[in-house]
Design a protein around this motif. Structure first.
Motif, PDB file in Angstrom:
ATOM      1  N   GLN A  24      -2.479  33.883  -7.419  1.00  0.00           N
ATOM      2  CA  GLN A  24      -2.133  32.596  -6.818  1.00  0.00           C
ATOM      3  C   GLN A  24      -0.808  32.692  -6.070  1.00  0.00           C
ATOM      4  OE1 GLN A  24      -4.048  29.872  -6.655  1.00  0.00           O
ATOM      5  NE2 GLN A  24      -2.482  28.949  -5.361  1.00  0.00           N
ATOM      6  N   ALA A  25       0.151  33.435  -6.602  1.00  0.00           N
ATOM      7  CA  ALA A  25       1.437  33.598  -5.925  1.00  0.00           C
ATOM      8  C   ALA A  25       1.273  34.360  -4.612  1.00  0.00           C
ATOM      9  CB  ALA A  25       2.419  34.323  -6.834  1.00  0.00           C
ATOM     10  N   SER A  26       0.419  35.376  -4.601  1.00  0.00           N
ATOM     11  CA  SER A  26       0.218  36.128  -3.359  1.00  0.00           C
ATOM     12  C   SER A  26      -0.498  35.271  -2.310  1.00  0.00           C
ATOM     13  CB  SER A  26      -0.560  37.414  -3.629  1.00  0.00           C
ATOM     14  OG  SER A  26      -1.878  37.134  -4.021  1.00  0.00           O
ATOM     15  N   ILE A  27      -1.446  34.450  -2.716  1.00  0.00           N
ATOM     16  CA  ILE A  27      -2.137  33.562  -1.779  1.00  0.00           C
ATOM     17  C   ILE A  27      -1.159  32.533  -1.213  1.00  0.00           C
ATOM     18  CG2 ILE A  27      -3.871  31.722  -1.613  1.00  0.00           C
ATOM     19  CD1 ILE A  27      -5.568  33.326  -3.581  1.00  0.00           C
ATOM     20  N   SER A  28      -0.337  31.950  -2.078  1.00  0.00           N
ATOM     21  CA  SER A  28       0.636  30.952  -1.632  1.00  0.00           C
ATOM     22  C   SER A  28       1.640  31.563  -0.671  1.00  0.00           C
ATOM     23  CB  SER A  28       1.370  30.355  -2.829  1.00  0.00           C
ATOM     24  OG  SER A  28       0.462  29.696  -3.676  1.00  0.00           O
ATOM     25  N   SER A  29       2.069  32.771  -0.965  1.00  0.00           N
ATOM     26  CA  SER A  29       3.027  33.461  -0.096  1.00  0.00           C
ATOM     27  C   SER A  29       2.415  33.739   1.270  1.00  0.00           C
ATOM     28  CB  SER A  29       3.472  34.765  -0.749  1.00  0.00           C
ATOM     29  OG  SER A  29       4.304  35.492   0.113  1.00  0.00           O
ATOM     30  N   ARG A  30       1.180  34.196   1.294  1.00  0.00           N
ATOM     31  CA  ARG A  30       0.501  34.487   2.553  1.00  0.00           C
ATOM     32  C   ARG A  30       0.329  33.211   3.383  1.00  0.00           C
ATOM     33  NH1 ARG A  30      -4.912  37.060   1.391  1.00  0.00           N
ATOM     34  NH2 ARG A  30      -5.190  35.002   0.532  1.00  0.00           N
ATOM     35  N   ASP A  31      -0.046  32.103   2.728  1.00  0.00           N
ATOM     36  CA  ASP A  31      -0.194  30.828   3.436  1.00  0.00           C
ATOM     37  C   ASP A  31       1.138  30.325   3.974  1.00  0.00           C
ATOM     38  OD1 ASP A  31      -2.884  30.896   2.901  1.00  0.00           O
ATOM     39  OD2 ASP A  31      -2.794  29.444   1.236  1.00  0.00           O
ATOM     40  N   ARG A  32       2.201  30.486   3.198  1.00  0.00           N
ATOM     41  CA  ARG A  32       3.523  30.036   3.629  1.00  0.00           C
ATOM     42  C   ARG A  32       3.985  30.837   4.841  1.00  0.00           C
ATOM     43  NH1 ARG A  32       8.129  32.274   2.523  1.00  0.00           N
ATOM     44  NH2 ARG A  32       7.289  33.425   0.756  1.00  0.00           N
ATOM     45  N   ILE A  33       3.764  32.133   4.827  1.00  0.00           N
ATOM     46  CA  ILE A  33       4.155  32.981   5.963  1.00  0.00           C
ATOM     47  C   ILE A  33       3.351  32.603   7.206  1.00  0.00           C
ATOM     48  CG2 ILE A  33       4.069  35.346   6.825  1.00  0.00           C
ATOM     49  CD1 ILE A  33       4.833  36.255   3.989  1.00  0.00           C
ATOM     50  N   ALA A  34       2.055  32.347   7.047  1.00  0.00           N
ATOM     51  CA  ALA A  34       1.216  31.953   8.192  1.00  0.00           C
ATOM     52  C   ALA A  34       1.672  30.617   8.763  1.00  0.00           C
ATOM     53  CB  ALA A  34      -0.243  31.883   7.763  1.00  0.00           C
ATOM     54  N   LYS A  35       2.053  29.687   7.895  1.00  0.00           N
ATOM     55  CA  LYS A  35       2.526  28.379   8.362  1.00  0.00           C
ATOM     56  C   LYS A  35       3.852  28.520   9.104  1.00  0.00           C
ATOM     57  CE  LYS A  35       3.626  23.723   6.768  1.00  0.00           C
ATOM     58  NZ  LYS A  35       4.863  23.596   7.494  1.00  0.00           N
ATOM     59  N   GLU A  36       4.756  29.333   8.584  1.00  0.00           N
ATOM     60  CA  GLU A  36       6.041  29.550   9.256  1.00  0.00           C
ATOM     61  C   GLU A  36       5.845  30.196  10.626  1.00  0.00           C
ATOM     62  OE1 GLU A  36       8.420  31.829   6.581  1.00  0.00           O
ATOM     63  OE2 GLU A  36       8.797  30.128   5.250  1.00  0.00           O
ATOM     64  N   LYS A  37       4.902  31.132  10.718  1.00  0.00           N
ATOM     65  CA  LYS A  37       4.624  31.789  11.989  1.00  0.00           C
ATOM     66  C   LYS A  37       4.051  30.793  12.992  1.00  0.00           C
ATOM     67  CE  LYS A  37       2.213  35.745  13.938  1.00  0.00           C
ATOM     68  NZ  LYS A  37       1.290  36.857  13.692  1.00  0.00           N
ATOM     69  N   ALA A  38       3.142  29.934  12.541  1.00  0.00           N
ATOM     70  CA  ALA A  38       2.552  28.924  13.428  1.00  0.00           C
ATOM     71  C   ALA A  38       3.624  27.931  13.897  1.00  0.00           C
ATOM     72  CB  ALA A  38       1.421  28.194  12.720  1.00  0.00           C
ATOM     73  N   ASP A  39       4.515  27.523  12.995  1.00  0.00           N
ATOM     74  CA  ASP A  39       5.594  26.610  13.372  1.00  0.00           C
ATOM     75  C   ASP A  39       6.512  27.254  14.399  1.00  0.00           C
ATOM     76  OD1 ASP A  39       4.648  24.673  11.668  1.00  0.00           O
ATOM     77  OD2 ASP A  39       6.082  25.111  10.054  1.00  0.00           O
ATOM     78  N   TYR A  40       6.823  28.528  14.207  1.00  0.00           N
ATOM     79  CA  TYR A  40       7.697  29.239  15.145  1.00  0.00           C
ATOM     80  C   TYR A  40       7.047  29.344  16.522  1.00  0.00           C
ATOM     81  CZ  TYR A  40      10.696  32.834  17.104  1.00  0.00           C
ATOM     82  OH  TYR A  40      11.549  33.535  17.917  1.00  0.00           O
ATOM     83  N   GLN A  41       5.756  29.660  16.558  1.00  0.00           N
ATOM     84  CA  GLN A  41       5.056  29.757  17.839  1.00  0.00           C
ATOM     85  C   GLN A  41       4.983  28.398  18.533  1.00  0.00           C
ATOM     86  OE1 GLN A  41       1.325  31.543  16.767  1.00  0.00           O
ATOM     87  NE2 GLN A  41       2.116  33.627  16.964  1.00  0.00           N
ATOM     88  N   HIS A  42       4.831  27.326  17.763  1.00  0.00           N
ATOM     89  CA  HIS A  42       4.813  25.986  18.349  1.00  0.00           C
ATOM     90  C   HIS A  42       6.175  25.647  18.952  1.00  0.00           C
ATOM     91  CE1 HIS A  42       3.800  21.801  18.936  1.00  0.00           C
ATOM     92  NE2 HIS A  42       4.849  21.445  18.204  1.00  0.00           N
ATOM     93  N   LYS A  43       7.239  25.945  18.229  1.00  0.00           N
ATOM     94  CA  LYS A  43       8.581  25.693  18.758  1.00  0.00           C
ATOM     95  C   LYS A  43       8.847  26.541  19.995  1.00  0.00           C
ATOM     96  CE  LYS A  43      10.654  24.375  14.365  1.00  0.00           C
ATOM     97  NZ  LYS A  43      11.629  24.731  13.325  1.00  0.00           N
ATOM     98  N   GLU A  44       8.376  27.782  19.974  1.00  0.00           N
ATOM     99  CA  GLU A  44       8.549  28.676  21.120  1.00  0.00           C
ATOM    100  C   GLU A  44       7.832  28.114  22.359  1.00  0.00           C
ATOM    101  OE1 GLU A  44       6.906  32.620  20.539  1.00  0.00           O
ATOM    102  OE2 GLU A  44       8.907  33.442  20.745  1.00  0.00           O
ATOM    103  N   SER A  45       6.628  27.584  22.170  1.00  0.00           N
ATOM    104  CA  SER A  45       5.896  27.016  23.307  1.00  0.00           C
ATOM    105  C   SER A  45       6.586  25.755  23.815  1.00  0.00           C
ATOM    106  CB  SER A  45       4.452  26.716  22.929  1.00  0.00           C
ATOM    107  OG  SER A  45       4.376  25.642  22.008  1.00  0.00           O
ATOM    108  N   LEU A  46       7.136  24.938  22.918  1.00  0.00           N
ATOM    109  CA  LEU A  46       7.871  23.749  23.352  1.00  0.00           C
ATOM    110  C   LEU A  46       9.111  24.124  24.156  1.00  0.00           C
ATOM    111  CD1 LEU A  46       7.710  21.421  20.209  1.00  0.00           C
ATOM    112  CD2 LEU A  46       6.460  21.199  22.350  1.00  0.00           C
TER     113      LEU A  46
END
Length: 90
Positions: A24-46
């Motif tokens: 469960q910790a590895s799944i949560s970590s992977r999801d958190r990293i994916a969310k941070e990457k998506a947020d960064y790409q959204h900010k980059e596009s803005l």
């Protein structure tokens, strides 16, 4: 034999719980990293959109001197009025 089966049962239960926590910790970590990457790409596009809009709004006027005056500021023979964009026409 009864004691060893109880030890095996509880050991399996304990290992299963620890594996579940780890998984469960590895799944949560992977999801958190994916969310941070998506947020960064959204900010980059803005940011890139804002830069392009700013460039459109603050583009320098493309005015060429109507006379044959040299408007290159690095040229020692440049016409000072042409460099500053001052013309005699009204």
């Amino acid at each position: 034999i009864l004691i060893s089966s109880q030890v095996l049962r509880w050991s399996s239960l304990g290992l299963g719980i620890f594996y579940g926590i780890y998984h469960q910790a590895s799944i949560s970590s992977r999801d958190r990293i994916a969310k941070e990457k998506a947020d960064y790409q959204h900010k980059e596009s803005l940011i890139s959109q804002a830069k392009s809009e700013w460039a459109k709004q603050n583009a320098p006027a493309q005015s060429t001197p109507s006379s044959g005056a040299n408007a290159d500021p690095k040229d020692p023979n440049a016409d000072l009025l042409a460099v500053y964009g001052i013309s005699d026409e009204k």
